[in-house]
Design an enzyme around this catalytic site. Structure first.
Site, short mmCIF file in Angstrom:
data_model
loop_
_atom_site.label_atom_id
_atom_site.label_comp_id
_atom_site.label_asym_id
_atom_site.label_seq_id
_atom_site.Cartn_x
_atom_site.Cartn_y
_atom_site.Cartn_z
N ARG A 92 0.73 -1.25 0.04
CA ARG A 92 -0.14 -0.11 0.10
C ARG A 92 0.96 1.16 0.01
O ARG A 92 1.48 1.70 1.10
CB ARG A 92 -0.97 -0.05 1.04
CG ARG A 92 -1.74 1.17 1.28
CD ARG A 92 -2.99 1.18 2.19
NE ARG A 92 -2.74 1.15 3.63
CZ ARG A 92 -3.63 1.27 4.42
NH1 ARG A 92 -4.95 1.18 4.19
NH2 ARG A 92 -3.35 1.42 5.86
N ASP A 138 -3.88 3.25 14.51
CA ASP A 138 -3.01 3.81 13.28
C ASP A 138 -3.41 5.04 12.73
O ASP A 138 -4.37 5.72 13.41
CB ASP A 138 -2.99 2.64 12.10
CG ASP A 138 -4.12 2.67 11.44
OD1 ASP A 138 -5.05 3.29 11.70
OD2 ASP A 138 -4.24 1.97 10.41
C1 LIG Z 1 -6.83 1.16 9.59
C2 LIG Z 1 -5.94 0.45 8.81
O1 LIG Z 1 -5.37 1.10 8.02
S1 LIG Z 1 -5.52 -1.07 9.49
C3 LIG Z 1 -4.12 -1.15 8.48
C4 LIG Z 1 -2.86 -0.55 9.20
N1 LIG Z 1 -2.39 -0.95 10.36
C5 LIG Z 1 -1.78 -2.14 10.63
O2 LIG Z 1 -1.21 -2.62 9.68
C6 LIG Z 1 -1.45 -2.51 12.17
C7 LIG Z 1 -0.74 -3.91 12.14
N2 LIG Z 1 -0.62 -4.06 13.45
C8 LIG Z 1 0.56 -3.72 14.10
O3 LIG Z 1 1.39 -2.97 13.82
C9 LIG Z 1 1.04 -4.33 15.64
O4 LIG Z 1 0.10 -5.48 15.84
C10 LIG Z 1 0.47 -3.50 16.92
C11 LIG Z 1 1.70 -2.36 16.83
C12 LIG Z 1 -0.78 -3.07 16.84
C13 LIG Z 1 0.96 -4.34 18.07
O5 LIG Z 1 2.32 -4.80 17.92
P1 LIG Z 1 3.09 -5.41 19.01
O6 LIG Z 1 2.96 -4.26 20.27
O7 LIG Z 1 4.74 -5.55 18.57
O8 LIG Z 1 2.31 -6.56 19.24
P2 LIG Z 1 2.79 -7.70 20.12
O9 LIG Z 1 3.85 -7.41 21.15
O10 LIG Z 1 1.76 -8.64 20.84
O11 LIG Z 1 3.63 -8.84 18.98
C14 LIG Z 1 3.88 -10.36 19.32
C15 LIG Z 1 4.47 -10.68 18.02
O12 LIG Z 1 3.69 -10.54 16.87
C16 LIG Z 1 4.37 -9.77 15.74
N3 LIG Z 1 3.36 -8.77 15.33
C17 LIG Z 1 2.59 -7.98 15.78
N4 LIG Z 1 1.35 -7.65 14.83
C18 LIG Z 1 2.29 -7.91 13.73
C19 LIG Z 1 1.94 -7.80 12.35
N5 LIG Z 1 0.72 -7.00 11.95
N6 LIG Z 1 2.55 -8.28 11.38
C20 LIG Z 1 3.59 -9.26 11.55
N7 LIG Z 1 3.72 -9.36 12.89
C21 LIG Z 1 3.09 -8.75 13.97
C22 LIG Z 1 5.48 -8.86 16.62
O13 LIG Z 1 6.56 -8.60 15.78
C23 LIG Z 1 6.10 -9.91 17.72
O14 LIG Z 1 6.87 -10.56 17.06
P3 LIG Z 1 7.91 -11.59 18.08
O15 LIG Z 1 7.14 -12.26 18.90
O16 LIG Z 1 8.64 -12.37 16.95
O17 LIG Z 1 8.65 -10.55 18.79
O1 LIG Z 2 -7.33 1.41 5.70
C1 LIG Z 2 -8.27 1.02 6.35
C2 LIG Z 2 -9.24 1.44 7.35
O2 LIG Z 2 -9.99 0.85 8.12
O3 LIG Z 2 -9.18 2.92 7.42
#
Ligand SMILES: CC(=O)SCCNC(=O)CCNC(=O)[C@H](O)C(C)(C)COP(=O)(O)OP(=O)(O)OC[C@H]1O[C@@H](n2cnc3c(N)ncnc32)[C@H](O)[C@@H]1OP(=O)(O)O
Ligand SMILES: O=CC(=O)O
Length: 536
Positions: free
Chosen positions: A169, A449
């Site tokens: 994206r 986010d």
């Molecule tokens: C409205 C929108 O636009 S939605 C789309 C955009 N938003 C996103 O993409 C958000 C994606 N999610 C994230 O960034 C994260 O999950 C967060 C920031 C919300 C939380 O992250 P953390 O606090 O690191 O979560 P947590 O401590 O539970 O992580 C545990 C493990 O999962 C992994 N993990 C957490 N979220 C993700 C993810 N989305 N992708 C891959 N790995 C992940 C961490 O890297 C960690 O790995 P490790 O055990 O190897 O160290």
């Molecule tokens: O990009 C996704 C959203 O829910 O906003």
């Protein structure tokens, strides 16, 4: 600063040697030449589309509410379908998202068991120069299957044999990349992100039996979709790719795009990989577009759920439209993430995700988003149970005809002191993280986010100005009240994180930016625009 007209400089006084090497690897002369062509050819139309957004806003302010367009009626009523979908995009039952800049997360996401990974340079990424370049490095390594990472404890991460299909994206049309100038103007961030990923990876992606696939954010009209389509055609010609190689899923995440969902699919029909319901930005867009209308006001953020009439109508319209055109309709992001050290709260959060995804699959969605790898198995189970085939594009779902009135219906509910304080707290904490280079963070056990934070700050802006902006206890929401709450919030944050973390963070500047966003009468289109002036 990299000037694409005169000379291409690879020296950056601020950059470490390692970062300079990364920049050199990404901004090769050939890649820069391609970027320059993209910008020169398409930036004028980008600017025109952005101006059109302002014109449309003025029309709405003056009472011309959105409706299905009479001039495109034949597109909505004629029989046509999008081009066939590539094999690795046929089954998209679970998609994980995450910032492309976080190397470990990219590996974890690709290995998570999700069918698709959306590597995000938009709402989940704070677009520091370092993050943007690092994202491109990570993506190249992922495509070439040599992405590795070792954490501070020596744990080594590598890619599995079978990984998710990668979609990228790029940033939205409104953003610019200030580190790169073309003919003296800042380069379009969309074209920068898209162009670099395509240039460096298209050939290898095809060798991998995949392709250059994208998610397109924040589109407001069919003309903006057409611009992307023109960019795709031009890029395919320039790079010797067969026409139709690039595929893109458009996020229907603005209220105006919902009214042109069919038209957007039509514009991109040769390059389309369906639509997605980006629910958080959609709520933000609804708030933003109708902010000057006295009859539009939303209750507490927590009450604007997927089952309120305007959200339900929008998702049903997107599913119906997609399936008519043989396209995927992907669901959105539940904000819940796994909660550590509290099994009861964790179970409740996971149940909410399960309920949300069950509603989506029954509604006809062909897949949905998760924010965390811990949620992949839950969503997989839901879709496996209710969607035995790779997708349910051929399933006809009997919905009542969705009208403009349905899409605009105003939800009811109270504004509470807790809801107001929560918006202030979440927005300040999110902006603090964003200024520090993190675009997605857990706050009060929810994924936050840019899109979710936009809702929080837009609500506060609206409630201060709206004649019905009263708390349920009868107090008017005023600038004075919000100022007091910001002061209390900063004290609470200092107490909960401790003096050292507070002083080392960006809390004061986040509160200043938040105050600017909610107290200025001029509504900022996106918080990331003034935010970008404050990051490197
Ligand atoms: C409205 C929108 O636009 S939605 C789309 C955009 N938003 C996103 O993409 C958000 C994606 N999610 C994230 O960034 C994260 O999950 C967060 C920031 C919300 C939380 O992250 P953390 O606090 O690191 O979560 P947590 O401590 O539970 O992580 C545990 C493990 O999962 C992994 N993990 C957490 N979220 C993700 C993810 N989305 N992708 C891959 N790995 C992940 C961490 O890297 C960690 O790995 P490790 O055990 O190897 O160290
Ligand atoms: O990009 C996704 C959203 O829910 O906003």
């Amino acid at each position: 600063m990299y000037n694409l007209t005169t000379s291409i400089q690879y020296q950056d006084a601020e950059a470490t040697n390692e970062f300079q090497n990364d920049i050199k690897k990404i901004l090769t002369p050939e890649a820069m030449a391609f970027l320059k062509k993209l910008h020169v050819k398409f930036n004028t139309e980008r600017i025109r589309c952005l101006k059109q957004r302002q014109i449309r806003q003025k029309e709405i302010d003056n009472g011309k509410m959105p409706d299905f367009l009479p001039e495109t009626k034949s597109i909505r009523h004629d029989k046509w379908t999008i081009s066939p979908i590539p094999d690795d995009l046929k089954d998209r039952r679970v998609e994980i998202t995450g910032p492309a800049s976080d190397r470990k997360m990219v590996i974890n996401a690709l290995n998570s068991g999700a069918y698709v990974f959306m590597a995000d340079l938009e709402d989940a990424t704070s677009p520091t120069w370092q993050n943007i370049i690092q994202s491109q490095i990570n993506l190249i390594d992922a495509v070439n299957r040599n992405l590795t990472y070792t954490n501070e404890n020596g744990k080594h991460y590598t890619l599995n044999e079978k990984i998710a299909t990668l979609l990228v994206r790029p940033r939205g049309w409104h953003l610019e990349e200030k580190h790169v100038l073309v003919n003296g103007e800042k380069m379009s961030a969309s074209l920068f992100d898209f162009g670099l990923y395509l240039f460096h990876n298209a050939a290898q992606l095809l060798k991998n039996n995949s392709g250059p696939y994208f998610y397109l954010p924040k589109i407001e009209s069919r003309e903006e979709a057409r611009l992307w389509n023109d960019v795709f055609i031009f890029s395919e010609q320039e790079l010797g790719l067969q026409q139709g190689t690039i595929k893109a899923t458009v996020l229907i995440e603005t209220i105006l795009a919902a009214f042109e969902a069919d038209e957007i699919l039509y514009e991109l029909r040769e390059h389309s990989a369906g639509l997605n319901c980006g629910r958080w930005d959609y709520i933000f867009s609804y708030l933003k577009k109708f902010r000057n209308h006295q009859d539009f006001i939303l209750p507490d953020r927590s009450l604007v759920t997927m089952t309120v009439p305007f959200m339900k109508a929008y998702t049903q319209y997107v599913v119906e439209t997609c399936h008519k055109r043989k396209a995927h309709a992907i669901g959105g992001m539940a904000a819940q993430i796994p909660i550590k050290n509290n099994p009861k709260a964790n179970e409740e959060a996971l149940n909410k995700v399960k309920a949300d995804k069950t509603r989506e699959v029954i509604n006809g969605h062909d897949g949905s988003w998760v924010a965390h790898p811990g949620l992949v198995p839950i969503v997989l189970d839901v879709f496996n149970e209710h969607m035995p085939e790779a997708n349910q594009i051929d399933r006809q779902i009997e919905h009542k005809t969705i009208t403009a009135k349905d899409l605009l219906a105003i939800p009811e509910g109270p504004i509470t002191e807790e809801g107001l304080r929560m918006n202030i707290s979440v927005a300040i904490q999110y902006i603090e993280a964003w200024l520090g280079g993190k675009g997605a963070v857990p706050i009060y056990n929810l994924m936050e986010d840019a899109a979710t934070a936009e809702i929080s700050r837009a609500q506060v802006w609206q409630w201060i100005r709206h004649p019905q902006g009263f708390l349920e206890d009868g107090r008017k929401i005023t600038r004075n009240l919000v100022e007091q709450m910001i002061t209390v919030e900063l004290v609470d944050l200092k107490n909960s994180f401790g003096e050292e973390q507070f002083n080392n963070g960006n809390y004061e500047s986040a509160a200043r930016l938040f105050s600017q966003l909610v107290f200025n009468d001029e509504f900022e289109e996106f918080l990331t625009l003034p935010g970008y002036e404050r990051i490197d």
